[in-house]
Design a protein around this motif. Structure first.
Motif, PDB file in Angstrom:
ATOM      1  N   THR A 247     -48.073  30.946  40.590  1.00  0.00           N
ATOM      2  CA  THR A 247     -49.268  30.145  40.314  1.00  0.00           C
ATOM      3  C   THR A 247     -49.116  28.810  41.016  1.00  0.00           C
ATOM      4  O   THR A 247     -47.995  28.378  41.324  1.00  0.00           O
ATOM      5  CB  THR A 247     -49.464  29.924  38.809  1.00  0.00           C
ATOM      6  N   TYR A 248     -50.240  28.139  41.251  1.00  0.00           N
ATOM      7  CA  TYR A 248     -50.230  26.873  41.972  1.00  0.00           C
ATOM      8  C   TYR A 248     -51.095  25.860  41.238  1.00  0.00           C
ATOM      9  O   TYR A 248     -52.084  26.219  40.576  1.00  0.00           O
ATOM     10  CB  TYR A 248     -50.761  27.058  43.394  1.00  0.00           C
ATOM     11  N   VAL A 249     -50.728  24.587  41.378  1.00  0.00           N
ATOM     12  CA  VAL A 249     -51.494  23.505  40.776  1.00  0.00           C
ATOM     13  C   VAL A 249     -52.870  23.440  41.454  1.00  0.00           C
ATOM     14  O   VAL A 249     -52.967  23.440  42.680  1.00  0.00           O
ATOM     15  CB  VAL A 249     -50.755  22.166  40.928  1.00  0.00           C
ATOM     16  N   GLY A 250     -53.905  23.410  40.642  1.00  0.00           N
ATOM     17  CA  GLY A 250     -55.256  23.305  41.190  1.00  0.00           C
ATOM     18  C   GLY A 250     -55.911  24.640  41.485  1.00  0.00           C
ATOM     19  O   GLY A 250     -57.106  24.681  41.769  1.00  0.00           O
ATOM     20  N   GLN A 251     -55.166  25.737  41.428  1.00  0.00           N
ATOM     21  CA  GLN A 251     -55.749  27.054  41.687  1.00  0.00           C
ATOM     22  C   GLN A 251     -56.142  27.695  40.364  1.00  0.00           C
ATOM     23  O   GLN A 251     -55.319  28.266  39.656  1.00  0.00           O
ATOM     24  CB  GLN A 251     -54.748  27.931  42.445  1.00  0.00           C
ATOM     25  N   THR A 252     -57.427  27.546  40.003  1.00  0.00           N
ATOM     26  CA  THR A 252     -57.949  28.057  38.731  1.00  0.00           C
ATOM     27  C   THR A 252     -59.276  28.759  38.971  1.00  0.00           C
ATOM     28  O   THR A 252     -59.892  28.621  40.025  1.00  0.00           O
ATOM     29  CB  THR A 252     -58.153  26.921  37.715  1.00  0.00           C
ATOM     30  N   SER A 253     -59.713  29.499  37.980  1.00  0.00           N
ATOM     31  CA  SER A 253     -61.033  30.114  37.983  1.00  0.00           C
ATOM     32  C   SER A 253     -61.775  29.679  36.740  1.00  0.00           C
ATOM     33  O   SER A 253     -61.169  29.244  35.754  1.00  0.00           O
ATOM     34  CB  SER A 253     -60.918  31.650  38.022  1.00  0.00           C
ATOM     35  N   GLN A 254     -63.101  29.786  36.751  1.00  0.00           N
ATOM     36  CA  GLN A 254     -63.921  29.373  35.621  1.00  0.00           C
ATOM     37  C   GLN A 254     -64.857  30.524  35.266  1.00  0.00           C
ATOM     38  O   GLN A 254     -65.976  30.618  35.776  1.00  0.00           O
ATOM     39  CB  GLN A 254     -64.734  28.119  35.961  1.00  0.00           C
ATOM     40  N   CYS A 261     -59.205  29.192  33.705  1.00  0.00           N
ATOM     41  CA  CYS A 261     -58.063  30.105  33.690  1.00  0.00           C
ATOM     42  C   CYS A 261     -57.229  29.934  34.953  1.00  0.00           C
ATOM     43  O   CYS A 261     -57.759  29.635  36.037  1.00  0.00           O
ATOM     44  CB  CYS A 261     -58.526  31.569  33.590  1.00  0.00           C
ATOM     45  N   LYS A 262     -55.917  30.133  34.806  1.00  0.00           N
ATOM     46  CA  LYS A 262     -55.018  30.110  35.945  1.00  0.00           C
ATOM     47  C   LYS A 262     -55.246  31.347  36.821  1.00  0.00           C
ATOM     48  O   LYS A 262     -55.674  32.396  36.345  1.00  0.00           O
ATOM     49  CB  LYS A 262     -53.561  30.086  35.465  1.00  0.00           C
ATOM     50  N   LYS A 263     -54.949  31.212  38.110  1.00  0.00           N
ATOM     51  CA  LYS A 263     -54.991  32.333  39.042  1.00  0.00           C
ATOM     52  C   LYS A 263     -53.563  32.632  39.513  1.00  0.00           C
ATOM     53  O   LYS A 263     -52.742  31.722  39.653  1.00  0.00           O
ATOM     54  CB  LYS A 263     -55.869  32.020  40.251  1.00  0.00           C
ATOM     55  N   ALA A 264     -53.306  33.920  39.779  1.00  0.00           N
ATOM     56  CA  ALA A 264     -51.992  34.327  40.267  1.00  0.00           C
ATOM     57  C   ALA A 264     -52.109  34.801  41.715  1.00  0.00           C
ATOM     58  O   ALA A 264     -53.067  35.497  42.066  1.00  0.00           O
ATOM     59  CB  ALA A 264     -51.402  35.435  39.396  1.00  0.00           C
ATOM     60  N   ARG A 265     -51.131  34.434  42.523  1.00  0.00           N
ATOM     61  CA  ARG A 265     -51.090  34.873  43.920  1.00  0.00           C
ATOM     62  C   ARG A 265     -50.016  35.950  44.056  1.00  0.00           C
ATOM     63  O   ARG A 265     -48.846  35.723  43.735  1.00  0.00           O
ATOM     64  CB  ARG A 265     -50.773  33.709  44.847  1.00  0.00           C
ATOM     65  N   LEU A 266     -50.436  37.133  44.532  1.00  0.00           N
ATOM     66  CA  LEU A 266     -49.513  38.235  44.769  1.00  0.00           C
ATOM     67  C   LEU A 266     -49.218  38.308  46.264  1.00  0.00           C
ATOM     68  O   LEU A 266     -50.144  38.382  47.082  1.00  0.00           O
ATOM     69  CB  LEU A 266     -50.099  39.555  44.279  1.00  0.00           C
ATOM     70  N   LEU A 267     -47.948  38.274  46.641  1.00  0.00           N
ATOM     71  CA  LEU A 267     -47.531  38.339  48.043  1.00  0.00           C
ATOM     72  C   LEU A 267     -46.619  39.544  48.229  1.00  0.00           C
ATOM     73  O   LEU A 267     -45.585  39.655  47.557  1.00  0.00           O
ATOM     74  CB  LEU A 267     -46.801  37.052  48.449  1.00  0.00           C
ATOM     75  N   VAL A 268     -47.013  40.443  49.143  1.00  0.00           N
ATOM     76  CA  VAL A 268     -46.198  41.608  49.485  1.00  0.00           C
ATOM     77  C   VAL A 268     -45.611  41.381  50.869  1.00  0.00           C
ATOM     78  O   VAL A 268     -46.338  41.067  51.814  1.00  0.00           O
ATOM     79  CB  VAL A 268     -47.037  42.901  49.464  1.00  0.00           C
ATOM     80  N   ARG A 269     -44.284  41.550  50.982  1.00  0.00           N
ATOM     81  CA  ARG A 269     -43.592  41.340  52.263  1.00  0.00           C
ATOM     82  C   ARG A 269     -42.770  42.581  52.595  1.00  0.00           C
ATOM     83  O   ARG A 269     -42.015  43.073  51.760  1.00  0.00           O
ATOM     84  CB  ARG A 269     -42.692  40.107  52.201  1.00  0.00           C
ATOM     85  N   GLU A 317     -57.658  37.040  39.326  1.00  0.00           N
ATOM     86  CA  GLU A 317     -58.360  36.178  38.384  1.00  0.00           C
ATOM     87  C   GLU A 317     -58.580  36.913  37.064  1.00  0.00           C
ATOM     88  O   GLU A 317     -58.760  38.133  37.054  1.00  0.00           O
ATOM     89  CB  GLU A 317     -59.712  35.731  38.964  1.00  0.00           C
ATOM     90  N   VAL A 318     -58.576  36.145  35.962  1.00  0.00           N
ATOM     91  CA  VAL A 318     -58.784  36.717  34.622  1.00  0.00           C
ATOM     92  C   VAL A 318     -59.883  35.928  33.920  1.00  0.00           C
ATOM     93  O   VAL A 318     -60.252  34.820  34.342  1.00  0.00           O
ATOM     94  CB  VAL A 318     -57.484  36.690  33.796  1.00  0.00           C
ATOM     95  N   THR A 319     -60.396  36.494  32.829  1.00  0.00           N
ATOM     96  CA  THR A 319     -61.442  35.834  32.037  1.00  0.00           C
ATOM     97  C   THR A 319     -60.916  35.302  30.712  1.00  0.00           C
ATOM     98  O   THR A 319     -61.628  34.578  30.017  1.00  0.00           O
ATOM     99  CB  THR A 319     -62.591  36.819  31.758  1.00  0.00           C
TER     100      THR A 319
END
Length: 594
Positions: A247-254, A261-269, A317-319
Motif C-alpha cells: 500500500t502507498y500513502v495517498g493511494q485510496t479509493s472512495q 478505503c486503502k488500495k493495494a498494488r499487486l506486482l508480479v515479477r 480496490e475494495v468497498t
C-alpha cells in the motif's frame, strides 16, 4: 486391380463428390446471402489519432528485431451505416488491415456490434492488444502485413548491432465491415465476448488509417570470453515468479462520499533465460467473494548482463474493510511455478452509509489516508457557427464541457489537426453531488473542405489525459468549383463576350467616380437640391446647389378690355346649357344677316 484398390478408388470418388456438393452448397448460400444484402444509403468510417500510442519492437536473439512487445493500442473511430427501406444491419465490426468482401474473413477483429436495426451510428475509442498484430514466423504467415512491415523497418536501420534505439511513425490500416440483409425482425448475434477474428459475410467495407509511433528498443549482444557472440537459447524459460503486495500513502479509493478505503498494488515479477513473451495467470479473492482469475501476457526484457525479467502491476480496490488474497501462476512452461497465496488487509474509514459528509473521515489506523484523487471527464462537439454560409470561408467552433469531482478552476488543452491548439483555465460551477462543470469554446477558420480531428486534454491531471475526442468534415461548397488536373478533368474557360468601347452590352457599369453634391443630398447617383435652389453641374458626377435669383416684379398697367364679337357663334338655346355646334352656329348667323 485388386478389390482393396477398387474400394479405395470408390472411397476417393465418393469423397470428391461429397466435397463438390459441399462446395456447391456453400457457393449457393453465399450467393443467396449476397443477393439478400441490403442497399445502403449512408456508409461512413473515420478514425482519429490518439496521442502517445506506441508499439515497441524487441529482439528475441539479440541479433535482429523480431517481435512486437505486448501492450495496447488505441484510436478513435466513428462508424455510420444507414440502409434503404426494407434493409437491416445484422452485424458491424472493425478489423485490422485493408480488405474487402470475403478477403476480410480471418482478419484480426478489433471491435464489433450486432444492432439488427435499419441504421447504426457510434463514436467510440477502440483499444486492442498488440497480439492482434501478428508477425510471420517459420510456422506461419501473418494474416495482415502490418507486423512484418514494422519489424522490417526496424531492421532496415540495424546499426551498431542494435544497441541504439530508433523510432518512426506508422499508419496502421483498419477496415469497417458490415453484414446486412433485406427484411426485419432477425435476431442479432449479440456482442458477447470479442472473437479473435472476423468470420461472416462482408457486404460493405471501408478502410481508413490511424497513426502510431513505433519504437525499436535497443538490445545487447553478450560476448563470450573468447569474443564470440554467445549462442542464445531457443526456448524461453521462467526461472522464478514472485508476487509483491503493498500500500502507498495517498493511494485510496472512495466507494461512496462518506467512505475512504486503502488500495493495494499487486506486482508480479518473472525472471527468464532470454528476452521474449511470458504468460501467467493472476488469481485474486476479496473477502467472501468468489475467486477470480485473468490470463496475462508480458514481455521479458534485458535487465543487465545475463539478466532478463518481466513485470506486471495492477491495483485492487475494495468497498469496505476486506481481507485480500492473491496468487500468480506461470503458464509459460509446461510445468509452471506459482507464488503461493499472499494476503493483505485493506482498511476503510468513515461512516460508510453514503452521503453523510462531503469530506471523508481520514482518521485510520495507518494514518496515511489522503483526499479523494481528482477525476476529470469531458465532452467535445465540432460544428459551424450559427448562420455561417457554406459557400465561402467561415468560422467553425469547438464547444466542450469539463466535469470534475472537486471544486476549483480546471485547466485544459485543446489540440486539433492543422496545427490548431488552445489552452487555458476555466472556473467550475457545482451541478450535482461531487460534480463541477466548466464550459468553453474555441473558434477556428474554415477556408477549404477539411476533415478536422480534435482531442481535449485535462492538464489538471498528472498525466494530462485525453478526456474527449471529436471529428467532423467541414465542406466549403463552391458555386464554380475548379477541377483538379490530377483527376484528369480540367474546367473549360468560359468564352469572353465581345466588348464595345470597353463596355459589355446589356451590363450596367457603376460610375467609377464618387458622386459629389455640394449644398444638397446625394442618394445613389442622383443629387437632390433643396427648395429655391438649382442644381448646377461643374464636372463629371459633380453638382452644386445654387440659390435661385428672383427678378423684381413690374407694376401691372390696367388696359381697357375690348371684347371682340365672334361672328360665328350663334345664340344659345333657351333652357339648354350645351353650346351650339358649328353647323348650328352657321345657321344662326345666316338668319341674323337676313
Amino acid at each position: 486391380m485388386t478389390q482393396a484398390a477398387c474400394n479405395k478408388l470408390k472411397r476417393v470418388r465418393h469423397a470428391i463428390l461429397a466435397c463438390s456438393a459441399l462446395t456447391a452448397a456453400i457457393l449457393a448460400v453465399g450467393s443467396a446471402r449476397a443477393e439478400n444484402a441490403a442497399r445502403i444509403r449512408t456508409f461512413d468510417f473515420t478514425t482519429q489519432n490518439v496521442y502517445n500510442q506506441v508499439i515497441n519492437v524487441v529482439s528475441t536473439d539479440n541479433q535482429r528485431w523480431s517481435e512486437i512487445e505486448p501492450g495496447n493500442v488505441s484510436f478513435g473511430a466513428h462508424v455510420n451505416i444507414d440502409t434503404r427501406v426494407g434493409g437491416s444491419v445484422r452485424r458491424v465490426g472493425i478489423v485490422l488491415g485493408q480488405c474487402g468482401g470475403a478477403a476480410c474473413n480471418g482478419k484480426p477483429l478489433l471491435w464489433q456490434a450486432s444492432p439488427d436495426t435499419n441504421a447504426y451510428e457510434n463514436q467510440m475509442a477502440v483499444t486492442f492488444p498488440t497480439s492482434k498484430i501478428p508477425v510471420s514466423s517459420e510456422t506461419g504467415i501473418a494474416t495482415v502485413p502490418a507486423g512484418d512491415e514494422i519489424v522490417s523497418r526496424c531492421n532496415a536501420n540495424l546499426t551498431l548491432g542494435g544497441t541504439q534505439q530508433h523510432s518512426f511513425d506508422y499508419l496502421m490500416p483498419a477496415t469497417f465491415v458490415a453484414d446486412t440483409y433485406t427484411g426485419r425482425n432477425e435476431n442479432g448475434l449479440g456482442d458477447g465476448t470479442l472473437p479473435p477474428q472476423w468470420i461472416g459475410d462482408v457486404d460493405h467495407a471501408m478502410t481508413k488509417s490511424f497513426l502510431v509511433k513505433v519504437v525499436c528498443k535497443p538490445f545487447q549482444r553478450e560476448n563470450a570470453a573468447d569474443g564470440v557472440v554467445a549462442e542464445q537459447p531457443k526456448e524461453i524459460k521462467v526461472g522464478t515468479i514472485e508476487l509483491f503486495r503493498s500500500t502507498y500513502v495517498g493511494q485510496t479509493s472512495q466507494p461512496n462520499p462518506a467512505t475512504v478505503c486503502k488500495k493495494a498494488r499487486l506486482l508480479v515479477r518473472l525472471t527468464t533465460n532470454k528476452t521474449g513473451p511470458v504468460k501467467f495467470k493472476l488469481w485474486t479473492k476479496i473477502g467472501d467473494a468468489p475467486m477470480t482469475s485473468k490470463f496475462i501476457e508480458a514481455w521479458s526484457a534485458h535487465a543487465g548482463p545475463g539478466q532478463y525479467k518481466a513485470e506486471y502491476a495492477e491495483w485492487v480496490e475494495v468497498t469496505k474493510t476486506s481481507y485480500v488474497q492473491a496468487m500468480a501462476e506461470d503458464k509459460t512452461n509446461p510445468i509452471g511455478q506459482s507464488t503461493g497465496w499472499k494476503d493483505i488487509t485493506l482498511h476503510c474509514t468513515g461512516a460508510g452509509g453514503g452521503g453523510l459528509a462531503d469530506v471523508p473521515n481520514t482518521s485510520n489506523p495507518d494514518n496515511d489516508a489522503a483526499p479523494t484523487p481528482l477525476k476529470v471527464t469531458g465532452e467535445l462537439t465540432l460544428a459551424d457557427k450559427a448562420d455561417a454560409p457554406k459557400d465561402k470561408p467561415r468560422l467553425g467552433q469547438a464547444v466542450f464541457k469539463i466535469w470534475a469531482n472537486k471544486p476549483g478552476a480546471t485547466s485544459y488543452r485543446l489540440t486539433c489537426s492543422g496545427g490548431r491548439q488552445w489552452e487555458g483555465t476555466l472556473p467550475t460551477f457545482k451541478v450535482g453531488n461531487h460534480k463541477y462543470q466548466a464550459v468553453g469554446a474555441a473558434n477556428f477558420q474554415i477556408s477549404k473542405t477539411e476533415q478536422i480531428d480534435c482531442a481535449l486534454r485535462s492538464t489538471s491531471l498528472p498525466k494530462k489525459d485525453v478526456i474527449a475526442l471529436a471529428s467532423k468534415l467541414f465542406e466549403l461548397v463552391k458555386r464554380n468549383p475548379k477541377l483538379d488536373p490530377a483527376d484528369g478533368l480540367v474546367e473549360r474557360p468560359r468564352p469572353t463576350p465581345p466588348t464595345h468601347q470597353g463596355r459589355v452590352p446589356g451590363v450596367k457599369v457603376a460610375p467609377e467616380s464618387t458622386l459629389v453634391c455640394i449644398g444638397g443630398k446625394a442618394a445613389g447617383v442622383t443629387c437632390f437640391c433643396p427648395a429655391r435652389t438649382s442644381k448646377v453641374q461643374f464636372g463629371p458626377h459633380r453638382y452644386r446647389c445654387v440659390t435661385n435669383v428672383v427678378a423684381p416684379k413690374r407694376p401691372a398697367v390696367e388696359q381697357p378690355h375690348q371684347a371682340r364679337p365672334n361672328r360665328f357663334i350663334g345664340p344659345k338655346r333657351e333652357g339648354s346649357a350645351r353650346p351650339l355646334g358649328p353647323r348650328e352656329s352657321a345657321i344662326g348667323a345666316r338668319r341674323f344677316l337676313r
